[in-house]
Design a protein around this motif. Structure first.
Motif, PDB file in Angstrom:
ATOM      1  N   ASN A 163       0.844  -1.192   0.000  1.00 26.76           N
ATOM      2  CA  ASN A 163       0.000   0.000   0.000  1.00 26.76           C
ATOM      3  C   ASN A 163       0.889   1.255   0.000  1.00 26.76           C
ATOM      4  O   ASN A 163       1.959   1.268   0.597  1.00 26.76           O
ATOM      5  CB  ASN A 163      -0.858  -0.065   1.271  1.00 26.76           C
ATOM      6  CG  ASN A 163      -1.666   1.170   1.511  1.00 26.76           C
ATOM      7  OD1 ASN A 163      -2.255   1.732   0.596  1.00 26.76           O
ATOM      8  ND2 ASN A 163      -1.701   1.617   2.752  1.00 26.76           N
ATOM      9  N   CYS A 164       0.413   2.309  -0.665  1.00 21.34           N
ATOM     10  CA  CYS A 164       1.261   3.495  -0.857  1.00 21.34           C
ATOM     11  C   CYS A 164       1.656   4.178   0.448  1.00 21.34           C
ATOM     12  O   CYS A 164       2.732   4.778   0.533  1.00 21.34           O
ATOM     13  CB  CYS A 164       0.588   4.488  -1.801  1.00 21.34           C
ATOM     14  SG  CYS A 164      -1.107   4.860  -1.388  1.00 21.34           S
ATOM     15  N   THR A 165       0.812   4.094   1.463  1.00 21.10           N
ATOM     16  CA  THR A 165       1.147   4.782   2.721  1.00 21.10           C
ATOM     17  C   THR A 165       2.319   4.076   3.392  1.00 21.10           C
ATOM     18  O   THR A 165       3.285   4.714   3.826  1.00 21.10           O
ATOM     19  CB  THR A 165      -0.089   4.810   3.646  1.00 21.10           C
ATOM     20  OG1 THR A 165      -1.185   5.299   2.890  1.00 21.10           O
ATOM     21  CG2 THR A 165       0.135   5.683   4.853  1.00 21.10           C
TER      22      THR A 165
ATOM     23  N   GLN B 193      -2.205  12.078   4.103  1.00 22.94           N
ATOM     24  CA  GLN B 193      -2.386  11.413   2.813  1.00 22.94           C
ATOM     25  C   GLN B 193      -3.086  12.293   1.785  1.00 22.94           C
ATOM     26  O   GLN B 193      -4.061  12.977   2.092  1.00 22.94           O
ATOM     27  CB  GLN B 193      -3.182  10.122   3.015  1.00 22.94           C
ATOM     28  CG  GLN B 193      -2.388   9.100   3.790  1.00 22.94           C
ATOM     29  CD  GLN B 193      -3.132   7.801   4.004  1.00 22.94           C
ATOM     30  OE1 GLN B 193      -3.079   7.277   5.100  1.00 22.94           O
ATOM     31  NE2 GLN B 193      -3.789   7.272   2.986  1.00 22.94           N
TER      32      GLN B 193
ATOM     33  N   GLY C 223      -4.784   9.377  -3.446  1.00 20.55           N
ATOM     34  CA  GLY C 223      -4.821   8.026  -2.883  1.00 20.55           C
ATOM     35  C   GLY C 223      -6.221   7.444  -2.960  1.00 20.55           C
ATOM     36  O   GLY C 223      -6.398   6.224  -2.948  1.00 20.55           O
ATOM     37  N   ALA C 224      -7.221   8.315  -3.044  1.00 22.78           N
ATOM     38  CA  ALA C 224      -8.608   7.844  -3.166  1.00 22.78           C
ATOM     39  C   ALA C 224      -9.031   7.777  -4.639  1.00 22.78           C
ATOM     40  O   ALA C 224     -10.222   7.753  -4.952  1.00 22.78           O
ATOM     41  CB  ALA C 224      -9.537   8.747  -2.374  1.00 22.78           C
TER      42      ALA C 224
ATOM     43  N   GLU D 109      -6.670   1.374   6.452  1.00 24.33           N
ATOM     44  CA  GLU D 109      -5.376   1.969   6.114  1.00 24.33           C
ATOM     45  C   GLU D 109      -4.403   1.839   7.300  1.00 24.33           C
ATOM     46  O   GLU D 109      -3.226   1.521   7.124  1.00 24.33           O
ATOM     47  CB  GLU D 109      -5.616   3.443   5.769  1.00 24.33           C
ATOM     48  CG  GLU D 109      -4.493   4.114   5.051  1.00 24.33           C
ATOM     49  CD  GLU D 109      -4.375   3.727   3.587  1.00 24.33           C
ATOM     50  OE1 GLU D 109      -5.165   2.894   3.085  1.00 24.33           O
ATOM     51  OE2 GLU D 109      -3.463   4.241   2.945  1.00 24.33           O
TER      52      GLU D 109
ATOM     53  N   ARG E 223      -6.293  12.272   6.039  1.00 24.09           N
ATOM     54  CA  ARG E 223      -6.320  12.816   4.669  1.00 24.09           C
ATOM     55  C   ARG E 223      -6.140  14.331   4.747  1.00 24.09           C
ATOM     56  O   ARG E 223      -6.758  14.987   5.600  1.00 24.09           O
ATOM     57  CB  ARG E 223      -7.660  12.475   4.026  1.00 24.09           C
ATOM     58  CG  ARG E 223      -7.697  12.659   2.537  1.00 24.09           C
ATOM     59  CD  ARG E 223      -6.981  11.590   1.776  1.00 24.09           C
ATOM     60  NE  ARG E 223      -7.609  10.280   1.832  1.00 24.09           N
ATOM     61  CZ  ARG E 223      -7.112   9.210   1.242  1.00 24.09           C
ATOM     62  NH1 ARG E 223      -5.984   9.270   0.558  1.00 24.09           N
ATOM     63  NH2 ARG E 223      -7.719   8.041   1.348  1.00 24.09           N
TER      64      ARG E 223
ATOM     65  N   HIS F  14       2.065  11.394  -0.434  1.00 24.24           N
ATOM     66  CA  HIS F  14       1.753  11.109   0.962  1.00 24.24           C
ATOM     67  C   HIS F  14       2.963  11.507   1.834  1.00 24.24           C
ATOM     68  O   HIS F  14       4.116  11.349   1.420  1.00 24.24           O
ATOM     69  CB  HIS F  14       1.520   9.609   1.163  1.00 24.24           C
ATOM     70  CG  HIS F  14       0.216   9.102   0.624  1.00 24.24           C
ATOM     71  ND1 HIS F  14      -0.770   9.894   0.091  1.00 24.24           N
ATOM     72  CD2 HIS F  14      -0.267   7.820   0.555  1.00 24.24           C
ATOM     73  CE1 HIS F  14      -1.803   9.148  -0.275  1.00 24.24           C
ATOM     74  NE2 HIS F  14      -1.519   7.888  -0.018  1.00 24.24           N
TER      75      HIS F  14
HETATM   76  C1  2RA Z   1      -5.087   5.869   0.065  1.00 22.97           C
HETATM   77  N1  2RA Z   1      -3.376   4.249   0.474  1.00 22.97           N
HETATM   78  O1  2RA Z   1      -4.264   6.789   0.093  1.00 22.97           O
HETATM   79  C2  2RA Z   1      -4.648   4.493  -0.149  1.00 22.97           C
HETATM   80  C3  2RA Z   1      -4.660   4.160  -1.591  1.00 22.97           C
HETATM   81  N2  2RA Z   1      -4.197   2.856  -1.856  1.00 22.97           N
HETATM   82  O2  2RA Z   1      -6.289   6.033   0.177  1.00 22.97           O
END
Ligand code: 2RA
Length: 353
Positions: A129-131, A157, A161-162, A227, A252, A259
């Motif tokens: 996952n990107c985070t 974030q 990401g969404a 997440e 967010r 991120h």
């Molecule tokens: C987000 N990490 O930023 C998630 C996307 N894969 O919502």
């Protein structure tokens, strides 16, 4: 012969970044580069490395002759199709959440655990996952030297990401509040969005313009979000520390892409700022930006579009032994998604696959 690589989801947001990465590599190890997408996008023409290619529809035969298939599609599409690609002889490198915690699927960040690409009984390798990914190069490097024990992080974030829906919503909200005196009274940002005709339904659960929202992902047990649990579970798996203590709060922020994370990391041994700087400085994929007296620290708006992980604000915690605090930024669509997937494919190609 040079291996054939396929990009599954070639016309989507991450697939598009993947093609940009391939186009900008000085050289690539691939023979054929095959573009695969949903039947809706089949027939579309996309230029890759100067050659126009036609997108083919996702079907079992689309994987015939493919050595490595890079999946940039939603979880349910990967869950169905990555095993099909593997059955047809390809190694599937999957960017979705479908296989990340499967014990028979390695979860790979090449700077941290490249050798795991060879342990893939299902023919599938997962991309984190990107985070989680945004801090892995930095944490992996520190862990090798000082032995990571505990991790407390807060994420900041980006809207992308969404997905495209998140991007569109943030742009619409920012236009709705632009030039208005909002954010001075509870509820007036929401009123401005509603006055501009924006739907109440939002991917962020609350207004994101002029705001921060302490929620990312879906609801899990005991008040955690998906997440936050991904940060915990994936960090443990990538770093190979099954009992790593992790606590994350995912937030967010009104940033389009990239991120950021505030990281509080405790190690087995003492670590000074100078030692941490040396470790970060010796990593090719990390850019150290840590001179706050001169306004030098990473911010998402400054580093978006870049491949490295940017690290700054490195401090030795005042009240916690063997603990560092630092701030890290990574482009969630590049290293956080397409780039890491592509680097896994490059690792495979270099290993004689
Ligand atoms: C987000 N990490 O930023 C998630 C996307 N894969 O919502």
């Amino acid at each position: 012969a040079r291996p054939t690589v396929a990009i599954v989801g070639a016309t989507g947001a991450v697939g598009t970044v993947m093609i940009d990465i391939i186009n900008n590599r000085p050289s690539v190890p691939w023979g054929e580069i095959r573009l695969i997408a949903s039947p809706r996008s089949a027939g579309k023409k996309i230029t890759v490395r100067g050659e126009e290619r036609t997108v083919v529809a996702l079907a079992p035969e689309a994987f015939d002759g493919v050595d490595i298939a890079l999946f940039d599609v939603p979880d349910e599409v990967s869950a169905q199709w990555a095993p099909v690609a593997a059955e047809r002889g390809a190694i599937a490198v999957d960017n979705s959440g479908a296989f990340r915690l499967d014990p028979d699927v390695p979860l790979v960040v090449p700077e941290v655990n490249a050798a795991k690409v060879h342990e893939r009984p299902k023919g599938i390798i997962a991309n984190p996952n990107c985070t989680t990914l945004s801090m892995m190069a930095a944490l992996g490097a520190l862990h090798r030297e000082f032995g990571l024990r505990e991790l407390v992080v807060a994420s900041y974030q980006a809207a992308s990401g969404a997905g495209q829906e998140g991007v569109d919503r943030l742009y619409a909200e920012v236009s709705a509040v632009a030039g208005k005196q909002v954010g001075v009274r509870g509820g007036d940002v929401a009123e401005a969005l509603s006055a501009a005709g924006l739907p109440e339904e939002t991917p962020f659960k609350a207004p994101l313009a002029m705001n921060v929202v302490p929620w990312a992902g879906s609801r899990k047990d005991d008040g955690w979000t998906s997440e936050e649990l991904k940060v915990r579970n994936e960090s443990r798996k990538i770093l190979g520390i099954p009992d790593l203590k992790v606590s994350a709060t995912c937030v967010r922020v009104p940033v389009l892409t990239t991120h950021s994370l505030a990281v509080h990391a405790t190690f087995e041994r003492e670590v000074t700022v100078d030692q941490a700087h040396k470790v970060f400085g010796s990593q090719p994929s990390i850019v150290l930006q840590d001179d706050p007296d001169n306004g030098v620290f990473p911010t998402p708006a400054a580093v978006v579009g870049g491949d490295p992980t940017y690290v700054g604000r490195v401090r030795q915690a005042l009240d916690f032994p063997n603990t560092l605090d630092f701030f890290v930024c990574g482009d969630n669509l590049r290293k956080g998604a397409a780039l890491n997937t592509y680097e896994i494919a490059e690792t495979l190609a270099a290993g004689g696959e």
